[in-house]
Design an enzyme around this catalytic site. Structure first.
Site, PDB file in Angstrom:
ATOM      1  CG  LEU A 178      -1.974  -1.044   1.331  1.00 54.80           C
ATOM      2  CD1 LEU A 178      -2.613  -1.020   2.696  1.00 54.80           C
ATOM      3  CD2 LEU A 178      -3.023  -0.831   0.254  1.00 54.80           C
ATOM      4  CE  LYS A 200       1.946   2.612   9.846  1.00 53.28           C
ATOM      5  NZ  LYS A 200       1.999   3.693  10.819  1.00 53.28           N
ATOM      6  CG  ASP A 240       4.150  13.756  10.588  1.00 55.52           C
ATOM      7  OD1 ASP A 240       4.146  14.858   9.987  1.00 55.52           O
ATOM      8  OD2 ASP A 240       4.578  12.707  10.078  1.00 55.52           O
TER       9      ASP A 240
END
Ligand SMILES: *[C@@H]1O[C@H](CO)[C@@H](O)[C@H](O)[C@H]1NC(C)=O
Ligand SMILES: *[C@@H]1O[C@H](CO)[C@@H](O)[C@H](O)[C@H]1NC(C)=O
Ligand SMILES: *[C@@H]1O[C@H](CO)[C@@H](O)[C@H](O)[C@H]1NC(C)=O
Ligand SMILES: *[C@@H]1O[C@H](CO)[C@@H](O)[C@H](O)[C@H]1NC(C)=O
Ligand SMILES: *[C@@H]1O[C@H](CO)[C@@H](O)[C@H](O)[C@H]1NC(C)=O
Ligand SMILES: *[C@@H]1O[C@H](CO)[C@@H](O)[C@H](O)[C@H]1NC(C)=O
Ligand SMILES: *[C@@H]1O[C@H](CO)[C@@H](O)[C@H](O)[C@H]1NC(C)=O
Ligand SMILES: *[C@@H]1O[C@H](CO)[C@@H](O)[C@H](O)[C@H]1NC(C)=O
Ligand SMILES: *[C@@H]1O[C@H](CO)[C@@H](O)[C@H](O)[C@H]1NC(C)=O
Ligand SMILES: *[C@@H]1O[C@H](CO)[C@@H](O)[C@H](O)[C@H]1NC(C)=O
Ligand SMILES: CC(=O)N[C@H]1CO[C@H](CO)[C@@H](O)[C@@H]1O
Length: 823
Positions: free
Chosen positions: A511, A533, A630
């Protein structure tokens, strides 16, 4: 004197004789203008009345003062009399006839549908106006009812009247609206019972629209109809469905106390159904119940398994456990294609019933019902019948009873307003998510749970430790707090499972890349979609972030934060497993010419509000206080319903309760989103997230990136440009052309105001997220903004950027700043 007594006696006789027959009429009796028949309740009277000049009608009206003359039933609704000259008579055969002065028949009780009653010669008919407003013709010998006005309703549904079907004669009893407010002739709207299979329900139809289903009222649930507006749960009346096999089926309502209240339901000439109750103390009709008259009223707006909730924007969402069948169409607000199970329902699959509360039950065509069965029996049958999709109670009185079962995809569901118990519970079959089973199992092991989690945590910590080759230089930054010992209650995935799910980390399933490695899409053995992840093996830099993220996010639960499903730590592999977000991230839509048109203003506004709520949770409402550090468009993921989920907590920082601000030597973040005080001297706080949020809001409005923004007229960046337009009172020129005309000026102006307030130069001038959420919710106001921070673009040239750490591979935009020359 004599004369006086005589007069009195005569008066007395007249009075008593009319009183004894006050509500009845016998054959050959004539009723003319000025004469009425009154029910013994004194609520209703039968007589002539005028609606408009020279249009005279005969029918039943209210008698009570304030409502005198309001018609509840009209005999000659299609053919008015020209003057108050006609008369009503009852013939020997038991027919009521309304004739003009010269004996022209205007209306007759047996005319519309003469069902060939075998009228014996020896009947003794009487017409009687009953206390409930029903005009009946009875045979006084047998007691049989020959005709009654309740079988021929107009626009008013009185207590005791049946709306439904006579299965013997086939007569449909339905409400028909008037043509206009004053003209009682049949209008275009009807309320009738749908009996084409399944549990009968009421529909409003519109005959100008080719008898289309205008609105589904629903089935009677004992008290009323589910998810209606008003006081559905009241103690005045009960609506119920009555089914006598092979005889009749109908919905009727009864007053719990006949003497105290006075009520009617009206289908008005505009096609709206309204339930009124007479309030004696205030002498007026109070509206008690009506179907909602809003966007969600149109039949099946949200398609199969879609839920319409007027409080959300957009109004349609898939029910929990379901996702859009065609995501592109769904996000373009074409909801008709509806939703499907997230985990397909195969026969072999284990499933559970998910309880959904406070809903309007779905369309009941094709359902099966049994009014005496219990909910438990209902569940058992639905469990064993593979084609059963859902079940519910038919009656909600006294804790619920009866069984109603669906066998197809569910349509036309809506959410009843919160805090209003007018909706009903329904239990829908949803295939089991293996992760949830895993979690559930844990809760059975209450005693061993602490041990399990300690072991899990310990393993995790050891692995992490082994991974750390040397002490990180920025240990002060790292997020292993003392509360690292809090239970990290995360399901463990085996490497084998992940390898299978991702096709051995196939390139096709990739992805993208995050701060510390690659992200893959996977499908677990139950068909559930996951995102994996994977900590990069070649670069060890991401370890802190990885660990940070695991600890941070595992403890957070909010609908606007991405959800961690579990982790995998095996061999030298470290992975975090998330729920998969089918609609990618916000930047995919926002900054792409062809995709940006798919994200209209209501959706963008919904996303802005969602991010604000997620951030508020991080800053204030969660157990921990977290600064994300972030926030940017690519870190906002979108689920199947286009709900925003804040993701990527690799750089997040947990604050202790007493901390408000911290400093760091290593400034991390993303160009264009970073707050001035943070970039300049490394000082960060919740307000630096607020700055990033402000940038994001302005990007959502304009469809432009703050970073790299350019304009022919000036050198300002997006913030400066917005400020210019705002100052010059032309804020709407900021609006993204891709929004077409989907936007609402006041919301856009509000968003710009919020955006500018959030990007103020001084952190103290920026609002808190809770003020922002309030303002977006339409409460309170923010002070007028001043010139924003970073008025002009901080170019790369001006920033002495140390080489971005090696994690900045691929799409990541992270950088480290040591010095900055901000304006
Ligand atoms: C009843 O009598 C009236 C007049 O006397 C007549 O017009 C009508 O057709 C009769 N109805 C039936 C059902 O026989
Ligand atoms: C009866 O009177 C109406 C007007 O009241 C008239 O229109 C109609 O032609 C008359 N019918 C007969 C049969 O005379
Ligand atoms: C109907 O019958 C009852 C007795 O059965 C009688 O008392 C009453 O007067 C009758 N009503 C009429 C209108 O004939
Ligand atoms: C009924 O149908 C007509 C024709 O389509 C339409 O103009 C009207 O608005 C409809 N009524 C309602 C209440 O929607
Ligand atoms: C109305 O319905 C009939 C039968 O379903 C159909 O033939 C006709 O074309 C429809 N008319 C309109 C205006 O939709
Ligand atoms: C019905 O209402 C009347 C008048 O308000 C009251 O006196 C009576 O007690 C009520 N009956 C019941 C059963 O609640
Ligand atoms: C209704 O109100 C009127 C006056 O407001 C009062 O006289 C009457 O008794 C009340 N009736 C009932 C049934 O409460
Ligand atoms: C919505 O989706 C349906 C089914 O795919 C399609 O037929 C229809 O044209 C779409 N409508 C719009 C407005 O895109
Ligand atoms: C409804 O359920 C009851 C109890 O389970 C049963 O006795 C009855 O036969 C059922 N009725 C129908 C029509 O299935
Ligand atoms: C499931 O229920 C439907 C509807 O009552 C019935 O037609 C079907 O035979 C049932 N299937 C099984 C396996 O019992
Ligand atoms: C909450 C609940 O009912 N969970 C059940 C889901 O289904 C599995 C198997 O089908 C049961 O074991 C759970 O108890």
């Amino acid at each position: 004197m004599n004369w006086f007594y005589c007069y009195c006696a005569l008066f007395f006789i007249l009075k008593t004789s009319s009183a004894s027959a006050v509500n009845t009429m016998v054959p050959n009796q004539i009723l003319k203008y000025g004469e009425t028949i009154t029910s013994t309740s004194e609520f209703f009277e039968l007589g002539f009345f005028i609606r408009e000049q020279n249009l005279w009608y005969f029918g039943i009206t209210y008698k009570k003062a304030a409502e005198k003359g309001r018609a509840v039933w009209v005999a000659n609704r299609e053919l008015p009399l020209a003057g108050p000259t006609g008369m009503l008579k009852l013939s020997d055969n038991g027919t009521l006839q309304l004739v003009t002065a010269n004996n022209t028949l205007i209306w007759s009780s047996s005319q519309p549908s003469p069902p060939k009653q075998s009228v014996t010669s020896t009947i003794k008919p009487v017409a009687q106006l009953l206390d409930n407003g029903n005009l009946v013709i009875r045979d006084n010998i047998s007691g049989n009812i020959i005709w009654q006005s309740f079988d021929h309703p107009g626009n008013s549904w009185l207590p005791g009247m049946k709306i439904g079907v006579d299965l013997v004669t086939g007569i449909q009893r339905k409400l028909t609206s008037w043509k206009t407010r004053t003209d009682p002739s049949a209008g275009v709207y009807t309320v009738s019972m749908d009996i084409n299979g399944g549990y009968p329900q009421l529909y409003i139809t519109n005959s100008t629209n080719n008898m289309s289903l205008q609105q589904r009222v629903g089935s009677a649930n004992g008290l009323g109809f589910s998810a209606m507006r008003g006081r559905v749960q009241n103690h005045l009346y009960e609506f119920e469905f009555v089914y006598k096999e092979k005889e009749e089926m109908y919905i009727t309502y009864t007053l719990r106390n006949r003497t105290s209240s006075f009520t009617r339901m009206i289908l008005n000439y505009q096609g709206q159904l309204r339930q009124f109750v007479w309030i004696n103390s205030s002498q007026l009709w109070d509206m008690y119940m009506m179907p909602f008259d809003d966007e969600c009223k149109s039949y099946g707006l949200c398609g199969t398994f879609g839920n319409c909730d007027i409080k959300t924007s957009p109004v349609c969402t898939c029910l929990q456990g379901f996702e859009p069948k065609v995501p592109e169409q769904w996000s373009a607000r074409n909801w008709s294609t509806g939703c499907k199970h997230q985990i397909p329902m195969d026969n072999e699959n284990v499933f559970n019933f998910t309880k959904f509360s406070n809903l309007k039950l779905p369309d009941s065509r094709g359902t099966w019902f049994n009014s005496t069965m219990s909910l438990r029996e209902c569940e058992n049958i639905c469990t064993s019948n593979v084609s059963c999709t859902a079940y519910a109670n038919t009656d909600i009185r006294d804790g619920g009873s009866g069984c109603l079962m669906w066998f197809s995809e569910l349509v036309d569901i809506r959410q009843a307003p919160q805090g209003d118990d007018s909706g009903q519970d329904i239990y829908i079959k949803v295939a089991n998510n293996p992760r949830l089973i895993h979690k559930k199992k844990k809760s059975h092991l209450i005693v061993s749970l602490p041990i399990v989690s300690v072991v899990v945590l310990f393993t995790f910590a050891v692995l992490l430790y082994a991974w750390r080759k040397k002490k990180s230089q920025n240990k002060g930054e790292a997020l292993i707090n003392d509360d690292g010992k809090q239970d990290l209650e995360l399901p463990l995935f085996s490497l084998d499972e992940i390898v299978k799910a991702t096709g051995n980390f196939s390139v096709n399933n990739k992805l993208g890349e995050g701060g510390f490695g690659e992200v893959y899409k996977g499908v677990d053995e139950y068909g559930g979609e996951i995102a994996v992840k994977r900590l990069s093996k070649t670069s060890r830099q991401g370890l802190d972030e990885f660990q940070n993220e695991a600890i941070c996010i595992a403890k957070l639960q909010h609908r606007n934060l991405v959800k961690l499903l579990g982790y995998c730590a095996e061999g030298d592999e470290m992975m975090l497993i998330y729920e998969y977000m089918p609609n990618k991230s916000l930047d995919y839509f926002l900054f792409d010419e062809s995709n940006s048109v798919l994200l209209d203003w209501p959706q963008r506004y919904h996303i802005i509000k969602g991010i604000a709520r997620g951030l508020l949770y991080l800053h204030q409402d969660s157990r921990l206080r977290i600064i994300h550090r972030d926030l940017k468009a690519s870190n906002i993921l979108l689920d199947s319903n286009m709900n925003p989920k804040i993701s990527d907590f690799g750089l997040a920082r947990m604050f202790k309760e007493y901390e408000n601000e911290a400093n760091t030597n290593k400034v991390v973040g993303t160009f264009g989103y970073i707050a001035p005080e943070y970039a300049a001297n490394g000082s960060f706080s919740a307000k630096s997230d607020v700055f990033s949020f402000g940038v994001l809001v302005l990007e959502m409005v304009s469809g432009k990136k703050n970073r790299g923004f350019s304009h022919e007229g000036h050198r300002d960046n997006l913030l400066g440009h917005t400020w210019r337009l705002y100052k010059e009172a032309r804020p709407l020129e900021l609006v993204d052309a891709a929004l077409g005309d989907s936007w609402n000026a006041s919301e856009v102006v509000q968003a710009i105001h919020v955006g500018l307030s959030c990007v103020q130069h001084h952190a103290d001038d920026r609002p808190t997220m809770s003020s922002v959420v309030h303002m977006l919710g339409g409460e309170g106001a923010l002070p007028l903004p001043n010139q924003p921070g970073y008025y002009t673009e901080v170019t790369k040239h001006e920033v002495a950027s140390t080489s971005s750490v090696s994690q900045a591979s691929g799409s990541v935009n992270e950088f480290t700043i040591t010095e900055i020359y901000a304006r």
